[in-house]
Scaffold this motif. Sequence first.
Motif, PDB file in Angstrom:
ATOM      1  N   PHE A 141      59.982  -0.928  31.656  1.00 49.19           N
ATOM      2  CA  PHE A 141      61.276  -1.258  31.040  1.00 49.19           C
ATOM      3  C   PHE A 141      61.133  -2.410  30.056  1.00 49.19           C
ATOM      4  O   PHE A 141      62.011  -3.254  29.898  1.00 49.19           O
ATOM      5  N   GLY A 142      59.968  -2.404  29.384  1.00 49.25           N
ATOM      6  CA  GLY A 142      59.792  -3.386  28.305  1.00 49.25           C
ATOM      7  C   GLY A 142      58.835  -4.495  28.677  1.00 49.25           C
ATOM      8  O   GLY A 142      58.436  -4.625  29.839  1.00 49.25           O
ATOM      9  N   SER A 143      58.526  -5.286  27.664  1.00 45.74           N
ATOM     10  CA  SER A 143      57.561  -6.377  27.852  1.00 45.74           C
ATOM     11  C   SER A 143      58.184  -7.710  27.435  1.00 45.74           C
ATOM     12  O   SER A 143      58.810  -8.385  28.247  1.00 45.74           O
ATOM     13  N   LEU A 144      58.111  -8.087  26.185  1.00 40.52           N
ATOM     14  CA  LEU A 144      58.654  -9.379  25.736  1.00 40.52           C
ATOM     15  C   LEU A 144      60.178  -9.435  25.839  1.00 40.52           C
ATOM     16  O   LEU A 144      60.766 -10.517  25.840  1.00 40.52           O
ATOM     17  N   SER A 145      60.835  -8.278  25.957  1.00 46.33           N
ATOM     18  CA  SER A 145      62.311  -8.254  26.051  1.00 46.33           C
ATOM     19  C   SER A 145      62.778  -8.025  27.480  1.00 46.33           C
ATOM     20  O   SER A 145      63.975  -8.076  27.761  1.00 46.33           O
ATOM     21  N   ASN A 146      61.823  -7.796  28.409  1.00 46.40           N
ATOM     22  CA  ASN A 146      62.162  -7.357  29.765  1.00 46.40           C
ATOM     23  C   ASN A 146      63.155  -8.301  30.445  1.00 46.40           C
ATOM     24  O   ASN A 146      63.085  -9.523  30.260  1.00 46.40           O
ATOM     25  N   THR A 147      64.080  -7.731  31.210  1.00 43.02           N
ATOM     26  CA  THR A 147      65.075  -8.572  31.911  1.00 43.02           C
ATOM     27  C   THR A 147      64.391  -9.450  32.964  1.00 43.02           C
ATOM     28  O   THR A 147      64.921 -10.480  33.370  1.00 43.02           O
ATOM     29  N   ASP A 148      63.183  -9.054  33.391  1.00 40.03           N
ATOM     30  CA  ASP A 148      62.446  -9.794  34.418  1.00 40.03           C
ATOM     31  C   ASP A 148      61.549 -10.845  33.756  1.00 40.03           C
ATOM     32  O   ASP A 148      60.593 -10.503  33.047  1.00 40.03           O
ATOM     33  N   LYS A 149      61.864 -12.125  33.969  1.00 42.56           N
ATOM     34  CA  LYS A 149      61.139 -13.232  33.321  1.00 42.56           C
ATOM     35  C   LYS A 149      59.639 -13.142  33.606  1.00 42.56           C
ATOM     36  O   LYS A 149      58.805 -13.380  32.736  1.00 42.56           O
ATOM     37  N   ALA A 150      59.282 -12.716  34.814  1.00 41.47           N
ATOM     38  CA  ALA A 150      57.866 -12.634  35.202  1.00 41.47           C
ATOM     39  C   ALA A 150      57.128 -11.606  34.350  1.00 41.47           C
ATOM     40  O   ALA A 150      55.972 -11.808  33.958  1.00 41.47           O
ATOM     41  N   VAL A 151      57.798 -10.504  34.021  1.00 40.89           N
ATOM     42  CA  VAL A 151      57.161  -9.488  33.170  1.00 40.89           C
ATOM     43  C   VAL A 151      56.995 -10.048  31.753  1.00 40.89           C
ATOM     44  O   VAL A 151      55.951  -9.886  31.120  1.00 40.89           O
ATOM     45  N   ARG A 152      58.017 -10.763  31.258  1.00 36.46           N
ATOM     46  CA  ARG A 152      57.913 -11.370  29.914  1.00 36.46           C
ATOM     47  C   ARG A 152      56.730 -12.338  29.880  1.00 36.46           C
ATOM     48  O   ARG A 152      55.908 -12.307  28.962  1.00 36.46           O
ATOM     49  N   GLU A 153      56.611 -13.163  30.913  1.00 40.79           N
ATOM     50  CA  GLU A 153      55.497 -14.137  30.941  1.00 40.79           C
ATOM     51  C   GLU A 153      54.154 -13.419  31.022  1.00 40.79           C
ATOM     52  O   GLU A 153      53.174 -13.821  30.378  1.00 40.79           O
ATOM     53  N   TYR A 154      54.112 -12.311  31.736  1.00 38.09           N
ATOM     54  CA  TYR A 154      52.873 -11.528  31.867  1.00 38.09           C
ATOM     55  C   TYR A 154      52.458 -11.013  30.481  1.00 38.09           C
ATOM     56  O   TYR A 154      51.295 -11.082  30.088  1.00 38.09           O
ATOM     57  N   ALA A 155      53.448 -10.552  29.715  1.00 34.36           N
ATOM     58  CA  ALA A 155      53.170 -10.028  28.365  1.00 34.36           C
ATOM     59  C   ALA A 155      52.785 -11.151  27.405  1.00 34.36           C
ATOM     60  O   ALA A 155      51.884 -10.998  26.573  1.00 34.36           O
ATOM     61  N   ILE A 156      53.441 -12.300  27.536  1.00 31.82           N
ATOM     62  CA  ILE A 156      53.109 -13.446  26.686  1.00 31.82           C
ATOM     63  C   ILE A 156      51.668 -13.877  26.958  1.00 31.82           C
ATOM     64  O   ILE A 156      50.868 -14.096  26.030  1.00 31.82           O
ATOM     65  N   GLN A 157      51.319 -13.908  28.249  1.00 32.08           N
ATOM     66  CA  GLN A 157      49.945 -14.281  28.660  1.00 32.08           C
ATOM     67  C   GLN A 157      48.920 -13.333  28.027  1.00 32.08           C
ATOM     68  O   GLN A 157      47.893 -13.758  27.499  1.00 32.08           O
ATOM     69  N   HIS A 158      49.245 -12.029  28.041  1.00 34.82           N
ATOM     70  CA  HIS A 158      48.321 -11.038  27.457  1.00 34.82           C
ATOM     71  C   HIS A 158      48.086 -11.355  25.976  1.00 34.82           C
ATOM     72  O   HIS A 158      46.948 -11.346  25.494  1.00 34.82           O
ATOM     73  N   ASN A 159      49.156 -11.681  25.233  1.00 30.23           N
ATOM     74  CA  ASN A 159      49.006 -12.002  23.814  1.00 30.23           C
ATOM     75  C   ASN A 159      48.164 -13.253  23.608  1.00 30.23           C
ATOM     76  O   ASN A 159      47.339 -13.315  22.693  1.00 30.23           O
ATOM     77  N   HIS A 160      48.315 -14.223  24.494  1.00 27.63           N
ATOM     78  CA  HIS A 160      47.474 -15.430  24.396  1.00 27.63           C
ATOM     79  C   HIS A 160      46.007 -15.081  24.624  1.00 27.63           C
ATOM     80  O   HIS A 160      45.113 -15.580  23.943  1.00 27.63           O
ATOM     81  N   GLU A 161      45.744 -14.137  25.539  1.00 28.02           N
ATOM     82  CA  GLU A 161      44.348 -13.715  25.793  1.00 28.02           C
ATOM     83  C   GLU A 161      43.780 -12.989  24.567  1.00 28.02           C
ATOM     84  O   GLU A 161      42.618 -13.187  24.193  1.00 28.02           O
ATOM     85  N   VAL A 162      44.635 -12.179  23.922  1.00 32.38           N
ATOM     86  CA  VAL A 162      44.180 -11.449  22.723  1.00 32.38           C
ATOM     87  C   VAL A 162      43.812 -12.439  21.615  1.00 32.38           C
ATOM     88  O   VAL A 162      42.800 -12.292  20.931  1.00 32.38           O
ATOM     89  N   ILE A 163      44.606 -13.509  21.485  1.00 29.69           N
ATOM     90  CA  ILE A 163      44.295 -14.550  20.488  1.00 29.69           C
ATOM     91  C   ILE A 163      42.950 -15.198  20.825  1.00 29.69           C
ATOM     92  O   ILE A 163      42.096 -15.401  19.951  1.00 29.69           O
ATOM     93  N   LYS A 164      42.735 -15.454  22.109  1.00 24.19           N
ATOM     94  CA  LYS A 164      41.480 -16.101  22.554  1.00 24.19           C
ATOM     95  C   LYS A 164      40.277 -15.229  22.155  1.00 24.19           C
ATOM     96  O   LYS A 164      39.321 -15.707  21.538  1.00 24.19           O
ATOM     97  N   ILE A 165      40.362 -13.919  22.428  1.00 26.51           N
ATOM     98  CA  ILE A 165      39.268 -12.993  22.070  1.00 26.51           C
ATOM     99  C   ILE A 165      39.091 -12.990  20.548  1.00 26.51           C
ATOM    100  O   ILE A 165      37.978 -13.075  20.021  1.00 26.51           O
ATOM    101  N   GLY A 166      40.210 -12.959  19.823  1.00 26.45           N
ATOM    102  CA  GLY A 166      40.150 -12.937  18.358  1.00 26.45           C
ATOM    103  C   GLY A 166      39.471 -14.180  17.790  1.00 26.45           C
ATOM    104  O   GLY A 166      38.673 -14.088  16.857  1.00 26.45           O
ATOM    105  N   LYS A 167      39.767 -15.323  18.396  1.00 28.06           N
ATOM    106  CA  LYS A 167      39.138 -16.582  17.929  1.00 28.06           C
ATOM    107  C   LYS A 167      37.618 -16.493  18.073  1.00 28.06           C
ATOM    108  O   LYS A 167      36.876 -16.850  17.172  1.00 28.06           O
ATOM    109  N   GLU A 168      37.140 -15.929  19.189  1.00 29.06           N
ATOM    110  CA  GLU A 168      35.685 -15.800  19.414  1.00 29.06           C
ATOM    111  C   GLU A 168      35.054 -14.867  18.371  1.00 29.06           C
ATOM    112  O   GLU A 168      33.916 -15.059  17.967  1.00 29.06           O
TER     113      GLU A 168
END
Length: 426
Positions: A141-168
């Motif tokens: 039922f969505g990621s960054l827009s999800n009504t569940d804050k924990a799911v939004r944070e999970y998706a935000i965390q994933h994007n931070h990991e993608v940035i980390k890989i990209g930096k390397e």
Amino acid sequence: MKITTDHLSDLNEKQEVSYTSELQFLRNKFSNRKLSLDEIIKKLADFQVAIPSWALGAGGTRFGRFSYGGEPASLEQKLDDIGILHALTKSAGAVSLHIPWDSPGDVKAVKEIAQSHGIVFDAMNSNTFQNQPDAKKTYKFGSLSNTDKAVREYAIQHNHEVIKIGKELGSKSLTVWLADGANFPGQNNFQTALQNTEDSLNQIYGKLPQDWKMFIEYKPYEPNFYSTVIQDWGTSFMLANACGERAYTLVDLGHHLPNTNIEQIVATLMLKGKLGGFHFNDSKYGDDDVTVGSIKPYALFLIFNELVYGMENNPQNPGLSWMIDASHNTKDPLEDLIQSLEAILIAYAQALLVDQKALKEAQAENDVVRCQEILQDAYRTDVRPLLKAAREKSGAAIDPLQAYRHLGIRKNLIKERGTKTKATGL
Ligand code: LRH
Ligand code: MN
């Protein structure tokens, strides 16, 4: 299979005679214009398009997928295939990775392989539209827009990991596309979904390295069929402004409702300094992701006409990211990508032939007929000799598709990899 200039020199020799006379014809045709065809040839040779890591195998739909044989089964093999494309065209000098579909196991080895092919890492793509096997939260039922804050944070965390890989890897940008939306009226509160998305994007942007950009990709529908949170350019533009000056809108040509005037969207975003880049493809109906320029080549030309005008008149808009985003359901993926690169360079070359000064004068005089004639004179010019000159100048194949077939590359890939390998991606 590594393609060397030796592989190409005989083939090019045969091609050279025919295209040089065609090029001379163009030189004569434009001799009365204050226009340097050599400058255009240089611009074409310098123009690099990022190849999507998710489009190097056979694509498919829910109705079926027909493998192609010799598909790359790893990121390393995908980089080798992009290496073949770049050796043949010298226009595919970058890759856009999709995480986790193409997470680099051994970053050092992946960088060395990319370097050996002269390929750099363009925008990284996050994926919060599928649940990974070990997922702790569901994106149903969505990621960054999800009504569940924990799911939004999970998706935000994933994007931070993608940035980390990209930096390397040396990438300098992140593309965020969200499937978030609803299939039925009443399912979502539009305002809550948009506000959650804005807050989440701000948290991702907050961790973006200072020399990075964030691209916000919009799409009107699919996989949700009633509403999509980031449905159009206006919503993406609004969210990019809410995030900050290094957030931009990404235009995927297939993400527009029928008959949308995409060239006007491009002009508007460039004037506002918020156009980040493109996902090039073509479509007749929806997000068909077919070969660039195969359905609406004139529309592609009109988009490049706005890009050329913008690149000359909008210093407020930074350099653009050029990427292909296509899916190959019935064509050899590498031949399809060679055709897409050709279509992009043809549209760019035609747009560079537009007499912008004369057009501006005709527009000022509201000479509607002359405006159209100036555009279509450029569009109706066979610019392929300019592309051939640019490729010869860069040490590529003058005719990449002919070279690809002549060298039996697909046959060799099948011999090396067999017919059962399946590439990750769409
Ligand atoms: C969504 C999209 C997006 C990618 C995906 C592979 O339709 O265009 O750019 O993440 O395709
Ligand atoms: Mn896309």
